[in-house]
Design a protein around this motif. Structure first.
Motif, PDB file in Angstrom:
ATOM      1  N   ASN A  23       0.836  -1.206   0.000  1.00  0.00           N
ATOM      2  CA  ASN A  23       0.000   0.000   0.000  1.00  0.00           C
ATOM      3  C   ASN A  23       0.870   1.255   0.000  1.00  0.00           C
ATOM      4  O   ASN A  23       0.584   2.232  -0.689  1.00  0.00           O
ATOM      5  CB  ASN A  23      -0.927   0.015   1.212  1.00  0.00           C
ATOM      6  N   ARG A  24       1.942   1.228   0.796  1.00  0.00           N
ATOM      7  CA  ARG A  24       2.858   2.361   0.856  1.00  0.00           C
ATOM      8  C   ARG A  24       3.536   2.587  -0.494  1.00  0.00           C
ATOM      9  O   ARG A  24       3.671   3.717  -0.954  1.00  0.00           O
ATOM     10  CB  ARG A  24       3.917   2.103   1.942  1.00  0.00           C
ATOM     11  N   SER A  38      -6.181   0.100  -4.057  1.00  0.00           N
ATOM     12  CA  SER A  38      -5.776  -0.238  -2.690  1.00  0.00           C
ATOM     13  C   SER A  38      -5.648  -1.745  -2.499  1.00  0.00           C
ATOM     14  O   SER A  38      -6.205  -2.539  -3.258  1.00  0.00           O
ATOM     15  CB  SER A  38      -6.796   0.307  -1.688  1.00  0.00           C
ATOM     16  N   PHE A  39      -4.874  -2.100  -1.469  1.00  0.00           N
ATOM     17  CA  PHE A  39      -4.770  -3.463  -0.976  1.00  0.00           C
ATOM     18  C   PHE A  39      -5.509  -3.503   0.357  1.00  0.00           C
ATOM     19  O   PHE A  39      -5.295  -2.635   1.192  1.00  0.00           O
ATOM     20  CB  PHE A  39      -3.307  -3.845  -0.707  1.00  0.00           C
ATOM     21  N   GLU A  40      -6.360  -4.503   0.561  1.00  0.00           N
ATOM     22  CA  GLU A  40      -7.059  -4.647   1.839  1.00  0.00           C
ATOM     23  C   GLU A  40      -6.728  -6.004   2.429  1.00  0.00           C
ATOM     24  O   GLU A  40      -6.951  -7.026   1.792  1.00  0.00           O
ATOM     25  CB  GLU A  40      -8.572  -4.529   1.644  1.00  0.00           C
ATOM     26  N   TRP A  41      -6.199  -6.017   3.655  1.00  0.00           N
ATOM     27  CA  TRP A  41      -5.846  -7.262   4.338  1.00  0.00           C
ATOM     28  C   TRP A  41      -7.080  -7.809   5.029  1.00  0.00           C
ATOM     29  O   TRP A  41      -7.658  -7.186   5.904  1.00  0.00           O
ATOM     30  CB  TRP A  41      -4.722  -6.987   5.341  1.00  0.00           C
ATOM     31  N   LYS A  42      -7.505  -8.996   4.600  1.00  0.00           N
ATOM     32  CA  LYS A  42      -8.620  -9.713   5.231  1.00  0.00           C
ATOM     33  C   LYS A  42      -8.110 -11.120   5.499  1.00  0.00           C
ATOM     34  O   LYS A  42      -8.156 -11.968   4.632  1.00  0.00           O
ATOM     35  CB  LYS A  42      -9.832  -9.760   4.302  1.00  0.00           C
ATOM     36  N   SER A  43      -7.604 -11.327   6.695  1.00  0.00           N
ATOM     37  CA  SER A  43      -6.885 -12.560   7.041  1.00  0.00           C
ATOM     38  C   SER A  43      -7.661 -13.814   6.661  1.00  0.00           C
ATOM     39  O   SER A  43      -8.827 -13.919   6.985  1.00  0.00           O
ATOM     40  CB  SER A  43      -6.612 -12.567   8.542  1.00  0.00           C
ATOM     41  N   PRO A  44      -7.122 -14.767   5.980  1.00  0.00           N
ATOM     42  CA  PRO A  44      -5.805 -14.909   5.361  1.00  0.00           C
ATOM     43  C   PRO A  44      -5.834 -14.595   3.868  1.00  0.00           C
ATOM     44  O   PRO A  44      -5.380 -15.393   3.038  1.00  0.00           O
ATOM     45  CB  PRO A  44      -5.495 -16.378   5.589  1.00  0.00           C
ATOM     46  N   ALA A  45      -6.411 -13.489   3.492  1.00  0.00           N
ATOM     47  CA  ALA A  45      -6.482 -13.107   2.083  1.00  0.00           C
ATOM     48  C   ALA A  45      -6.233 -11.610   1.933  1.00  0.00           C
ATOM     49  O   ALA A  45      -6.301 -10.855   2.901  1.00  0.00           O
ATOM     50  CB  ALA A  45      -7.837 -13.460   1.503  1.00  0.00           C
ATOM     51  N   VAL A  46      -5.930 -11.209   0.699  1.00  0.00           N
ATOM     52  CA  VAL A  46      -5.721  -9.802   0.383  1.00  0.00           C
ATOM     53  C   VAL A  46      -6.642  -9.455  -0.776  1.00  0.00           C
ATOM     54  O   VAL A  46      -6.661 -10.158  -1.789  1.00  0.00           O
ATOM     55  CB  VAL A  46      -4.251  -9.530  -0.024  1.00  0.00           C
ATOM     56  N   ALA A  47      -7.416  -8.392  -0.616  1.00  0.00           N
ATOM     57  CA  ALA A  47      -8.273  -7.913  -1.694  1.00  0.00           C
ATOM     58  C   ALA A  47      -7.520  -6.810  -2.435  1.00  0.00           C
ATOM     59  O   ALA A  47      -7.084  -5.827  -1.826  1.00  0.00           O
ATOM     60  CB  ALA A  47      -9.584  -7.384  -1.149  1.00  0.00           C
TER      61      ALA A  47
END
Length: 160
Positions: A23-24, A38-47
Motif C-alpha cells: 500500500n505504501r 488499494s490493498f485490503e488485508w482480510k486474514s488470510p487473504a488480500v483484496a
C-alpha cells in the motif's frame, strides 16, 4: 527413531506487513497517482482493488515483490480471477496454508516411488516422516524441496 514433520505455513503477521508495504509503495508510484487503488488485508487473504484489469495485475506483481522482501514464498499465493463491478476491478489473493489431502497423497506416492526406507503418515494438514537413518530423512527433505507441487513446504520437529 528419527522423525520430522512436513508442514505448509505462512507467517500471517509478515503477510500483513507485506500488504501494508505494498500500500505504501502504491502511494509513491507515478502510474497510480489519482487512481482509486488499494490493498485490503482480510486474514488470510488480500483484496486487490483498482480501476482497470491491467492495474490490478501490476498490483499483484507489487504484492509478490513485497512477499519476497518479507521472505514469504510467492507460491503460497492463490490468485482468483478478476471481478468487475461498476468502474472497479477487484481480485482476491488467498494464502495457502496446510497441506491438502491430494497434495499429501502425491508426496506419499513420490516418496514411496523413490524407494527410500521411511514411513510417512498423513496427520491432518501435515505429514510425519520417520525412518531409521538420519540420511534417509534428509534425502526425503531434498526430494520434497525439489518437487514442484505448487506450494512451499517447511520442515519442523526434526528429532534424532
Amino acid at each position: 527413531m528419527p522423525s520430522f514433520d512436513v508442514v505448509s505455513e505462512v507467517n500471517l503477521d509478515e503477510m500483513r506487513n507485506a500488504t501494508e508495504n505494498a500500500n505504501r509503495e502504491l502511494s509513491t508510484r507515478f502510474d497510480f497517482r489519482g487512481v482509486d487503488a488499494s490493498f485490503e488485508w482480510k486474514s488470510p487473504a488480500v483484496a486487490v482493488k483498482s480501476e482497470s484489469d491491467y492495474q490490478v495485475q501490476q498490483m499483484v506483481d507489487i504484492l509478490r515483490k513485497q512477499l519476497v522482501n518479507r521472505k514469504i514464498d510467492p507460491q503460497a499465493m492463490e490468485i482468483s480471477s478478476p471481478e468487475f463491478s461498476g468502474k472497479m476491478c477487484s481480485q482476491k489473493v488467498t494464502i495457502k496454508e496446510g497441506i491438502e489431502k491430494d497434495v499429501a497423497k502425491k508426496i506419499v506416492k513420490m516418496v514411496k516411488d523413490s524407494k527410500i526406507k521411511v514411513q510417512i503418515a498423513i496427520q491432518g494438514e501435515e505429514l510425519r516422516v520417520t525412518g531409521k537413518k538420519r540420511d534417509d530423512l534428509q534425502s526425503v527433505m531434498q526430494l520434497i524441496r525439489e518437487s514442484d507441487l505448487g506450494q512451499p513446504f517447511q520442515f519442523k520437529n526434526f528429532k534424532d
